[in-house]
Design an enzyme around this catalytic site. Structure first.
Site, PDB file in Angstrom:
ATOM      1  N   LYS A  83       0.864  -0.839  -0.378  1.00  0.00           N
ATOM      2  CA  LYS A  83      -0.148  -0.597  -0.133  1.00  0.00           C
ATOM      3  C   LYS A  83       0.850   1.463   0.288  1.00  0.00           C
ATOM      4  O   LYS A  83       2.143   1.724   0.499  1.00  0.00           O
ATOM      5  CB  LYS A  83      -1.241   0.325   1.539  1.00  0.00           C
ATOM      6  CG  LYS A  83      -1.734   1.111   1.743  1.00  0.00           C
ATOM      7  CD  LYS A  83      -3.204   1.253   0.945  1.00  0.00           C
ATOM      8  CE  LYS A  83      -4.069   1.919   0.901  1.00  0.00           C
ATOM      9  NZ  LYS A  83      -3.850   2.468  -0.454  1.00  0.00           N
ATOM     10  N   LYS A 107       4.871   2.030   8.787  1.00  0.00           N
ATOM     11  CA  LYS A 107       4.046   2.245   9.386  1.00  0.00           C
ATOM     12  C   LYS A 107       2.782   1.568   9.680  1.00  0.00           C
ATOM     13  O   LYS A 107       2.304   0.967  10.450  1.00  0.00           O
ATOM     14  CB  LYS A 107       3.855   3.551   8.141  1.00  0.00           C
ATOM     15  CG  LYS A 107       4.331   5.372   8.880  1.00  0.00           C
ATOM     16  CD  LYS A 107       3.720   5.844   7.177  1.00  0.00           C
ATOM     17  CE  LYS A 107       4.527   6.679   6.803  1.00  0.00           C
ATOM     18  NZ  LYS A 107       4.353   7.713   5.761  1.00  0.00           N
ATOM     19  N   LYS A 119       5.401   1.909  -2.898  1.00  0.00           N
ATOM     20  CA  LYS A 119       5.172   4.132  -3.384  1.00  0.00           C
ATOM     21  C   LYS A 119       5.257   3.386  -5.019  1.00  0.00           C
ATOM     22  O   LYS A 119       6.120   2.625  -5.175  1.00  0.00           O
ATOM     23  CB  LYS A 119       6.446   4.455  -2.853  1.00  0.00           C
ATOM     24  CG  LYS A 119       6.370   5.676  -3.256  1.00  0.00           C
ATOM     25  CD  LYS A 119       5.487   5.793  -1.887  1.00  0.00           C
ATOM     26  CE  LYS A 119       5.122   7.696  -1.226  1.00  0.00           C
ATOM     27  NZ  LYS A 119       4.072   7.591  -0.521  1.00  0.00           N
ATOM     28  N   THR A 203      -3.977  13.164   7.896  1.00  0.00           N
ATOM     29  CA  THR A 203      -2.463  12.893   8.157  1.00  0.00           C
ATOM     30  C   THR A 203      -2.455  14.023   9.487  1.00  0.00           C
ATOM     31  O   THR A 203      -1.770  13.342  10.779  1.00  0.00           O
ATOM     32  CB  THR A 203      -1.726  13.347   6.947  1.00  0.00           C
ATOM     33  OG1 THR A 203      -2.282  11.908   6.078  1.00  0.00           O
ATOM     34  CG2 THR A 203      -0.353  13.313   7.478  1.00  0.00           C
ATOM     35  N   ASN A 234      -1.709  20.939   2.809  1.00  0.00           N
ATOM     36  CA  ASN A 234      -2.811  20.122   3.856  1.00  0.00           C
ATOM     37  C   ASN A 234      -2.658  19.445   5.539  1.00  0.00           C
ATOM     38  O   ASN A 234      -3.117  19.338   5.587  1.00  0.00           O
ATOM     39  CB  ASN A 234      -2.843  18.392   2.758  1.00  0.00           C
ATOM     40  CG  ASN A 234      -3.952  17.467   3.279  1.00  0.00           C
ATOM     41  OD1 ASN A 234      -3.502  16.746   4.197  1.00  0.00           O
ATOM     42  ND2 ASN A 234      -5.380  17.552   2.553  1.00  0.00           N
ATOM     43  N   SER A 362      -6.933   5.775   4.580  1.00  0.00           N
ATOM     44  CA  SER A 362      -6.920   4.648   2.881  1.00  0.00           C
ATOM     45  C   SER A 362      -6.789   3.189   3.425  1.00  0.00           C
ATOM     46  O   SER A 362      -8.180   2.518   3.038  1.00  0.00           O
ATOM     47  CB  SER A 362      -5.435   4.933   2.754  1.00  0.00           C
ATOM     48  OG  SER A 362      -4.448   6.656   2.545  1.00  0.00           O
TER      49      SER A 362
HETATM   50  P1  NAD Z   1       1.241  19.896   0.692  1.00  0.00           P
HETATM   51  O1  NAD Z   1       1.728  19.641  -1.573  1.00  0.00           O
HETATM   52  O2  NAD Z   1      -0.583  19.940   0.974  1.00  0.00           O
HETATM   53  O3  NAD Z   1       1.710  20.933   0.934  1.00  0.00           O
HETATM   54  C1  NAD Z   1       3.137  21.242   1.763  1.00  0.00           C
HETATM   55  C2  NAD Z   1       3.437  22.521   1.655  1.00  0.00           C
HETATM   56  O4  NAD Z   1       5.097  22.248   2.252  1.00  0.00           O
HETATM   57  C3  NAD Z   1       2.562  23.135   0.945  1.00  0.00           C
HETATM   58  O5  NAD Z   1       2.354  24.395   1.219  1.00  0.00           O
HETATM   59  C4  NAD Z   1       4.372  24.221   0.619  1.00  0.00           C
HETATM   60  O6  NAD Z   1       4.366  24.996  -0.253  1.00  0.00           O
HETATM   61  C5  NAD Z   1       5.236  24.123   0.817  1.00  0.00           C
HETATM   62  N1  NAD Z   1       6.445  23.541   1.288  1.00  0.00           N
HETATM   63  C6  NAD Z   1       7.332  23.251  -0.052  1.00  0.00           C
HETATM   64  N2  NAD Z   1       8.342  23.697  -0.149  1.00  0.00           N
HETATM   65  C7  NAD Z   1       8.969  24.556   1.476  1.00  0.00           C
HETATM   66  C8  NAD Z   1      10.110  24.753   2.190  1.00  0.00           C
HETATM   67  N3  NAD Z   1      10.948  24.488   1.839  1.00  0.00           N
HETATM   68  N4  NAD Z   1      10.084  24.848   3.215  1.00  0.00           N
HETATM   69  C9  NAD Z   1       8.552  25.753   4.002  1.00  0.00           C
HETATM   70  N5  NAD Z   1       7.668  24.817   3.335  1.00  0.00           N
HETATM   71  C10 NAD Z   1       7.391  24.292   1.963  1.00  0.00           C
HETATM   72  O7  NAD Z   1       1.487  18.576   0.995  1.00  0.00           O
HETATM   73  P2  NAD Z   1       1.544  16.951   2.081  1.00  0.00           P
HETATM   74  O8  NAD Z   1       0.409  16.882   1.830  1.00  0.00           O
HETATM   75  O9  NAD Z   1       0.698  18.346   2.916  1.00  0.00           O
HETATM   76  O10 NAD Z   1       1.992  16.402   2.993  1.00  0.00           O
HETATM   77  C11 NAD Z   1       3.586  17.583   3.159  1.00  0.00           C
HETATM   78  C12 NAD Z   1       4.523  16.028   4.235  1.00  0.00           C
HETATM   79  O11 NAD Z   1       3.604  15.401   4.618  1.00  0.00           O
HETATM   80  C13 NAD Z   1       4.878  15.609   3.181  1.00  0.00           C
HETATM   81  O12 NAD Z   1       6.576  15.254   3.673  1.00  0.00           O
HETATM   82  C14 NAD Z   1       4.200  14.099   2.544  1.00  0.00           C
HETATM   83  O13 NAD Z   1       4.543  13.229   2.047  1.00  0.00           O
HETATM   84  C15 NAD Z   1       3.524  13.816   4.166  1.00  0.00           C
HETATM   85  N6  NAD Z   1       2.736  13.216   4.191  1.00  0.00           N
HETATM   86  C16 NAD Z   1       0.918  13.811   3.661  1.00  0.00           C
HETATM   87  C17 NAD Z   1      -0.432  12.867   3.558  1.00  0.00           C
HETATM   88  C18 NAD Z   1      -0.909  13.165   3.408  1.00  0.00           C
HETATM   89  O14 NAD Z   1      -2.059  12.386   3.524  1.00  0.00           O
HETATM   90  N7  NAD Z   1      -1.130  14.372   3.033  1.00  0.00           N
HETATM   91  C19 NAD Z   1       0.327  11.534   3.919  1.00  0.00           C
HETATM   92  C20 NAD Z   1       1.923  10.790   5.139  1.00  0.00           C
HETATM   93  C21 NAD Z   1       2.969  12.038   4.633  1.00  0.00           C
END
Ligand code: NAD
Length: 437
Positions: A83, A107, A119, A203, A234, A362
């Protein structure tokens, strides 16, 4: 005390290594060693059981045929179907996809989900593709993988720059291949096509559950606690809103363009609507603009890195003044930085625990698809809370037992579960004949 020395091995390096594949292998190796497991456990876990590279021809709007390269890593399916998300990004590499699939294995095992880690990724710049080209690429990728994915084999999901719409195209293409609806192929779908309520907040919500649990252990009130969020997307914005609901003061947030600070606290919903209008949080009225480096160094009770990998590294870890670091992002802290944080008494909630709310919901989506019975948002959130708190307590107990970091403890809980399953299935005795779905 945990042995934080670098493991010996020609595949690992002795300077600060920021390659996620090296980092996850090192984390796995240290956990298997500390658990005194047979070397065969690490031998099986140190790489994916299956790694596939596919070429995806897409007819572009110009009429030209372009061939894209995609990857899918199925790390380990001893506990169930693999997954994990699919990433569309110009910088996708095989090492990154492999590492992310290995983190997913940890995880899922940690949260007690009946899944292994997977992935995928396609080297592309989705911002340069038209909607029609994006659809062709999404359909082409899943068609190329049709033999090795499915509700009981490998269940993809969204990741960086893939959306519920991309999931809908992939589910549709796969359903056509099989001549029947296969909603359980993929998660993160639009709700009308079997997506789960509560998935988009899962998340951030799961992360907040772990922060509340950690604060309780540390006897630290959340009411009035100062919170800093790096990456107001997000995961970060949901975590900020929910923490504010618990009385915390969100003093700074940032995005890729910079950060904003107000010592009296920000209203995350107002910042979010400002970001939607202006494309960034920077400039939000009544705030001071700061850099991302300055933001990380702010004095606060809770720091939530929710952006990218390797943000807290050996050169800035000593500047962190938070009591709790809750890793909503994947891999935001390098191993060397974590050692510094550990020595400075910072309580790090590792990514494999702090951001596992996403894969947990999920899993709920997949269950709902298989049963064709859909839950209310309250039910989803309730079940998520139970899972997150149970995993937190297991990790915390392991940490107490071994006086180690929460990350090491999380790996130990997960690896012990994986090793037991592999032993019972006979994989450790004859690991050349591992069964593949
Ligand atoms: P997203 O794209 O919604 O948000 C990412 C945010 O980070 C954006 O606001 C972007 O502008 C900002 N950003 C990018 N580069 C940056 C920097 N150098 N400094 C500060 N801010 C910066 O993505 P997301 O879904 O919120 O995911 C964020 C992290 O969480 C990722 O590492 C992702 O792998 C992890 N994650 C997300 C989920 C999920 O369900 N959304 C699940 C597990 C892990």
């Amino acid at each position: 005390m945990c042995d934080r020395n670098l493991p010996k091995g020609s595949d690992l390096v002795a300077t600060e290594d920021r390659n996620p594949y090296d980092i996850v292998r090192r984390q796995l190796r240290e956990a298997t060693e500390q658990l005194n497991l047979p070397p065969s456990v690490y031998e099986i876990l140190k790489q994916p059981l299956r790694f596939i590279e596919v070429s995806i021809p897409v007819q572009m709007d110009s009429g030209e045929l372009r061939v894209f390269t995609g990857f899918r890593s199925q790390h380990n399916d001893v506990l169930g179907p693999t997954k994990g998300g699919i990433r569309f990004h110009p910088d996708v590499t095989p090492d990154e996809v492999k590492a992310l699939s290995m983190w997913m294995t940890i995880k899922c095992a940690l949260l007690g989900l009946p899944f292994g880690g997977g992935k995928g990724g396609i080297i592309c710049n989705p911002k340069e593709l038209s909607r029609r080209e994006l659809e062709g690429l999404s359909r082409g990728f899943i068609a190329a993988l049709a033999q090795v994915v499915g509700p009981d084999k490998d269940v993809p999901a969204p990741d960086v720059y893939t959306t519920p719409q991309v999931m809908a195209w992939m589910m549709d293409e796969f359903s056509k291949t099989l001549s029947r609806n296969q909603f359980g192929l993929i998660t993160g779908k639009p709700i009308v096509l079997g997506g789960s309520r509560g998935r988009s907040e899962a998340t951030g919500r799961g992360c907040v559950e772990t922060v509340l649990a950690a604060a309780k252990k540390l006897n630290m009130p959340i009411d009035g606690a100062r919170v800093v969020v790096q990456g107001f997307g997000n995961a970060g914005s949901v975590a900020a809103s929910l923490l504010r609901g618990h009385g915390a003061k969100i003093i700074a947030v940032s995005d890729s363009k910079g950060g904003i600070y107000n010592e009296h606290g920000l209203d995350p919903l107002a910042v979010l609507s400002y970001k939607e209008q202006h494309g960034t949080v920077v400039g939000f009225p009544g705030t001071e603009t700061i850099t991302n480096e300055e933001l990380l160094a702010l004095e606060c009770e809770v720091l939530v890195p929710a952006a990218l990998e390797n943000q807290i590294h050996a050169d800035n870890a000593h500047k962190i003044r938070a009591k709790i670091v809750a890793e909503a992002a994947n891999g935001p802290t390098t191993p060397d930085a974590e050692q510094i944080l550990f020595e400075n008494g910072v309580f790090v909630i590792p990514d494999v625990l702090a951001n596992a709310g996403g894969v947990t919901v999920s899993y709920f989506e997949w269950v709902q698809n298989l049963y064709n019975w859909y839950w209310s948002e309250e039910e989803v959130n309730h079940q998520l809370g139970l899972k997150m708190n149970q995993a937190f307590e297991e990790v915390y107990a392991m940490r107490e037992k071994h006086n180690c970091t929460m990350r090491r403890a999380a790996y130990m809980v997960a690896v012990a579960r994986l090793a037991e399953a592999m032993r019972l299935r006979g994989w450790l005795e004859r690991n050349t004949a591992v069964w593949r779905s």
